[in-house]
Enzyme design. Structure first.
Site, PDB file in Angstrom:
ATOM      1  N   ASN A  93      -0.297  -7.304   4.790  1.00 56.57           N
ATOM      2  CA  ASN A  93       0.547  -7.755   3.677  1.00 56.57           C
ATOM      3  C   ASN A  93       1.660  -8.675   4.161  1.00 56.57           C
ATOM      4  O   ASN A  93       2.163  -9.507   3.402  1.00 56.57           O
ATOM      5  CB  ASN A  93       1.133  -6.544   2.949  1.00 56.57           C
ATOM      6  CG  ASN A  93       0.078  -5.796   2.171  1.00 56.57           C
ATOM      7  OD1 ASN A  93      -0.262  -6.192   1.069  1.00 56.57           O
ATOM      8  ND2 ASN A  93      -0.460  -4.733   2.750  1.00 56.57           N
ATOM      9  N   HIS A 138       4.185  -8.371  15.474  1.00 59.10           N
ATOM     10  CA  HIS A 138       3.978  -9.537  14.606  1.00 59.10           C
ATOM     11  C   HIS A 138       4.726 -10.700  15.239  1.00 59.10           C
ATOM     12  O   HIS A 138       5.962 -10.666  15.327  1.00 59.10           O
ATOM     13  CB  HIS A 138       4.522  -9.281  13.197  1.00 59.10           C
ATOM     14  CG  HIS A 138       3.903  -8.107  12.500  1.00 59.10           C
ATOM     15  ND1 HIS A 138       2.586  -8.088  12.097  1.00 59.10           N
ATOM     16  CD2 HIS A 138       4.415  -6.911  12.130  1.00 59.10           C
ATOM     17  CE1 HIS A 138       2.325  -6.930  11.504  1.00 59.10           C
ATOM     18  NE2 HIS A 138       3.422  -6.192  11.514  1.00 59.10           N
ATOM     19  N   ALA A 144       7.392  -4.880   6.817  1.00 57.15           N
ATOM     20  CA  ALA A 144       7.366  -4.638   8.260  1.00 57.15           C
ATOM     21  C   ALA A 144       7.931  -5.783   9.079  1.00 57.15           C
ATOM     22  O   ALA A 144       7.862  -5.751  10.307  1.00 57.15           O
ATOM     23  CB  ALA A 144       5.920  -4.361   8.695  1.00 57.15           C
TER      24      ALA A 144
HETATM   25  N1  NDP Z   1       4.630  -5.338   3.131  1.00 55.86           N
HETATM   26  C1  NDP Z   1       4.437  -4.707   4.285  1.00 55.86           C
HETATM   27  O1  NDP Z   1       4.975  -5.109   5.329  1.00 55.86           O
HETATM   28  C2  NDP Z   1       3.588  -3.489   4.331  1.00 55.86           C
HETATM   29  C3  NDP Z   1       2.897  -3.074   3.223  1.00 55.86           C
HETATM   30  N2  NDP Z   1       2.130  -1.943   3.271  1.00 55.86           N
HETATM   31  C4  NDP Z   1       1.418  -1.555   2.043  1.00 55.86           C
HETATM   32  O2  NDP Z   1       1.821  -0.250   1.688  1.00 55.86           O
HETATM   33  C5  NDP Z   1       0.671   0.522   1.360  1.00 55.86           C
HETATM   34  C6  NDP Z   1       0.941   1.994   1.595  1.00 55.86           C
HETATM   35  O3  NDP Z   1       1.084   2.234   2.984  1.00 55.86           O
HETATM   36  P1  NDP Z   1       1.049   3.738   3.548  1.00 55.86           P
HETATM   37  O4  NDP Z   1       2.007   4.582   2.807  1.00 55.86           O
HETATM   38  O5  NDP Z   1       1.153   3.632   5.012  1.00 55.86           O
HETATM   39  O6  NDP Z   1      -0.442   4.150   3.158  1.00 55.86           O
HETATM   40  P2  NDP Z   1      -1.028   5.628   3.010  1.00 55.86           P
HETATM   41  O7  NDP Z   1      -2.508   5.465   3.067  1.00 55.86           O
HETATM   42  O8  NDP Z   1      -0.373   6.558   3.941  1.00 55.86           O
HETATM   43  O9  NDP Z   1      -0.597   6.045   1.525  1.00 55.86           O
HETATM   44  C7  NDP Z   1      -0.996   5.325   0.399  1.00 55.86           C
HETATM   45  C8  NDP Z   1      -0.961   6.257  -0.783  1.00 55.86           C
HETATM   46  O10 NDP Z   1      -1.193   5.502  -1.977  1.00 55.86           O
HETATM   47  C9  NDP Z   1      -2.333   6.044  -2.661  1.00 55.86           C
HETATM   48  N3  NDP Z   1      -3.098   4.965  -3.280  1.00 55.86           N
HETATM   49  C10 NDP Z   1      -3.693   3.914  -2.680  1.00 55.86           C
HETATM   50  N4  NDP Z   1      -4.317   3.145  -3.576  1.00 55.86           N
HETATM   51  C11 NDP Z   1      -4.111   3.718  -4.785  1.00 55.86           C
HETATM   52  C12 NDP Z   1      -4.516   3.397  -6.108  1.00 55.86           C
HETATM   53  N5  NDP Z   1      -5.272   2.319  -6.379  1.00 55.86           N
HETATM   54  N6  NDP Z   1      -4.117   4.209  -7.102  1.00 55.86           N
HETATM   55  C13 NDP Z   1      -3.372   5.300  -6.838  1.00 55.86           C
HETATM   56  N7  NDP Z   1      -2.967   5.672  -5.612  1.00 55.86           N
HETATM   57  C14 NDP Z   1      -3.340   4.888  -4.597  1.00 55.86           C
HETATM   58  C15 NDP Z   1      -3.147   6.749  -1.586  1.00 55.86           C
HETATM   59  O11 NDP Z   1      -3.951   7.720  -2.183  1.00 55.86           O
HETATM   60  P3  NDP Z   1      -5.327   8.177  -1.449  1.00 55.86           P
HETATM   61  O12 NDP Z   1      -4.887   8.914  -0.242  1.00 55.86           O
HETATM   62  O13 NDP Z   1      -5.983   8.989  -2.495  1.00 55.86           O
HETATM   63  O14 NDP Z   1      -6.059   6.914  -1.108  1.00 55.86           O
HETATM   64  C16 NDP Z   1      -2.049   7.327  -0.707  1.00 55.86           C
HETATM   65  O15 NDP Z   1      -1.533   8.519  -1.238  1.00 55.86           O
HETATM   66  C17 NDP Z   1      -0.450  -0.073   2.224  1.00 55.86           C
HETATM   67  O16 NDP Z   1      -1.710   0.155   1.639  1.00 55.86           O
HETATM   68  C18 NDP Z   1      -0.100  -1.541   2.244  1.00 55.86           C
HETATM   69  O17 NDP Z   1      -0.739  -2.197   1.157  1.00 55.86           O
HETATM   70  C19 NDP Z   1       2.046  -1.192   4.396  1.00 55.86           C
HETATM   71  C20 NDP Z   1       2.710  -1.566   5.532  1.00 55.86           C
HETATM   72  C21 NDP Z   1       3.515  -2.761   5.599  1.00 55.86           C
HETATM   73  O1  OAA Z   2       3.038  -2.268   8.868  1.00 53.69           O
HETATM   74  C1  OAA Z   2       2.744  -3.344   9.405  1.00 53.69           C
HETATM   75  O2  OAA Z   2       3.118  -3.649  10.563  1.00 53.69           O
HETATM   76  C2  OAA Z   2       1.998  -4.388   8.661  1.00 53.69           C
HETATM   77  C3  OAA Z   2       1.103  -3.911   7.609  1.00 53.69           C
HETATM   78  O3  OAA Z   2       0.520  -2.855   7.658  1.00 53.69           O
HETATM   79  C4  OAA Z   2       0.911  -4.794   6.456  1.00 53.69           C
HETATM   80  O4  OAA Z   2       1.431  -5.927   6.478  1.00 53.69           O
HETATM   81  O5  OAA Z   2       0.233  -4.380   5.503  1.00 53.69           O
END
Ligand code: NDP
Ligand code: OAA
Length: 283
Positions: free
Chosen positions: A204, A234, A134
């Site tokens: 994250n 951010h 992000a």
């Molecule tokens: N680096 C960055 O800037 C960012 C990183 N992220 C990361 O990306 C991830 C995903 O975001 P987003 O798509 O919006 O989240 P969502 O909640 O929309 O989707 C996450 C999906 O992953 C599944 N999931 C979560 N944990 C597990 C697990 N341990 N085993 C199997 N499946 C799992 C969830 O299943 P269920 O619905 O059953 O829980 C869901 O289907 C966030 O959790 C975050 O950690 C997000 C935004 C920014």
């Molecule tokens: O999507 C964003 O802005 C940030 C976020 O959720 C993450 O860092 O996990």
């Protein structure tokens, strides 16, 4: 030519990445997804011909269906697993992927605040790639690693985007009070490790900054709950021997998940295309 990929996680980011990669099917083929059920039951027979589809605002049935795979098949067939699930999923499944020689692209970089897990993933032989997610400016911070004195991250999000079931009670009350008062307020101040512990799917970006700088302890994190935050903000300040840098990033949230900036899926697609050899490449 091109590369074969599997999505680990099929929520807001996974579905957006899948949609966007549809425009690049000559370069990147999406073989399928790993979901919670397929990861819980390693028996491929239990998954025969199961598919899943979009659950976002476009509505069920309006997008492409995609096969659900078991982990062993995914690791065997894919060149790259694209993690967009959670730090817990990286901890649980990342080592099996990279140790089998399959590459992994990680969105949930908070998992890598654990140095032991980071060492396991980086030992390969599969490569572990970090998504810029992000934010931006990580190239500059990486180039400055070893010369940075301090990084501050101030993240501003909607209170509803910060609430999650595992939140400690005091934080939950503070965020809820902010939502009720209608006025923005700081709700968290601390290290990357503490931020990831309390907000595993929300901050994250803090781990991304520390990983780029080569030292997570350089990063101080502040989180502000803002009921008027139509955009996630951010604010990043970097101070070092080579210079001082400020980045202000205002992202529209993903319509399917207000906690996630919509840029994240685009960043992942951009990274995947780069790994598939599609330019231009900024290095
Ligand atoms: N680096 C960055 O800037 C960012 C990183 N992220 C990361 O990306 C991830 C995903 O975001 P987003 O798509 O919006 O989240 P969502 O909640 O929309 O989707 C996450 C999906 O992953 C599944 N999931 C979560 N944990 C597990 C697990 N341990 N085993 C199997 N499946 C799992 C969830 O299943 P269920 O619905 O059953 O829980 C869901 O289907 C966030 O959790 C975050 O950690 C997000 C935004 C920014
Ligand atoms: O999507 C964003 O802005 C940030 C976020 O959720 C993450 O860092 O996990």
């Amino acid at each position: 030519m091109g590369i074969d990929v599997v999505l680990l996680g099929y929520g807001a980011i996974g579905q957006a990445v899948h949609r966007m990669l549809g425009a690049h099917d000559g370069e990147v083929r999406v073989l399928g997804v790993l979901d919670r059920a397929s990861l819980a039951d390693p028996d491929p027979a239990a998954l025969t011909a199961r598919t899943t589809g979009p659950t976002g605002p476009a509505g069920p049935g309006s997008g492409p269906r995609v096969p659900v795979l078991d982990l062993a098949t995914a690791i065997e067939r894919a060149d790259l697993v694209i993690e967009c699930a959670s730090p817990a999923a990286v901890r649980a499944h990342g080592p099996a992927i990279t140790s089998a020689g399959t590459d992994l692209l990680v969105a949930s970089l908070g998992a890598l605040a654990d140095g032991r897990l980071r060492a396991v993933l980086e030992a390969g032989p599969g490569r572990c790639h970090y998504s810029t997610g992000a934010i931006g400016g990580l190239d500059l911070i990486r180039a400055s690693a070893g010369t940075i004195n301090a990084i501050e991250l101030r993240t501003r999000k909607l209170p509803a985007a910060l609430l999650h079931p595992g939140l400690p009670g005091a934080l939950r009350s503070a965020i809820t009070r902010t939502a009720e008062s209608g006025t923005a307020a700081p709700v968290f101040s601390g290290s990357v490790a503490d931020a990831i512990r309390d907000f595993p799917s929300n901050i994250n970006v803090a781990a991304a900054l520390g990983l780029a700088a080569g030292d997570l302890d350089l990063v101080a994190v502040d989180i502000i709950a803002d009921p008027a935050a139509a955009m996630t903000r951010h604010e990043i300040t970097v101070r070092g021997e080579g210079g001082n840098y400020r980045f202000g990033i205002e992202n529209f949230p993903d319509p399917a998940n207000p906690a996630t900036s919509a840029l994240t899926a685009r960043s992942m697609v951009s990274g995947v295309l780069r790994l598939a050899g599609c330019g231009p490449h900024f290095i």
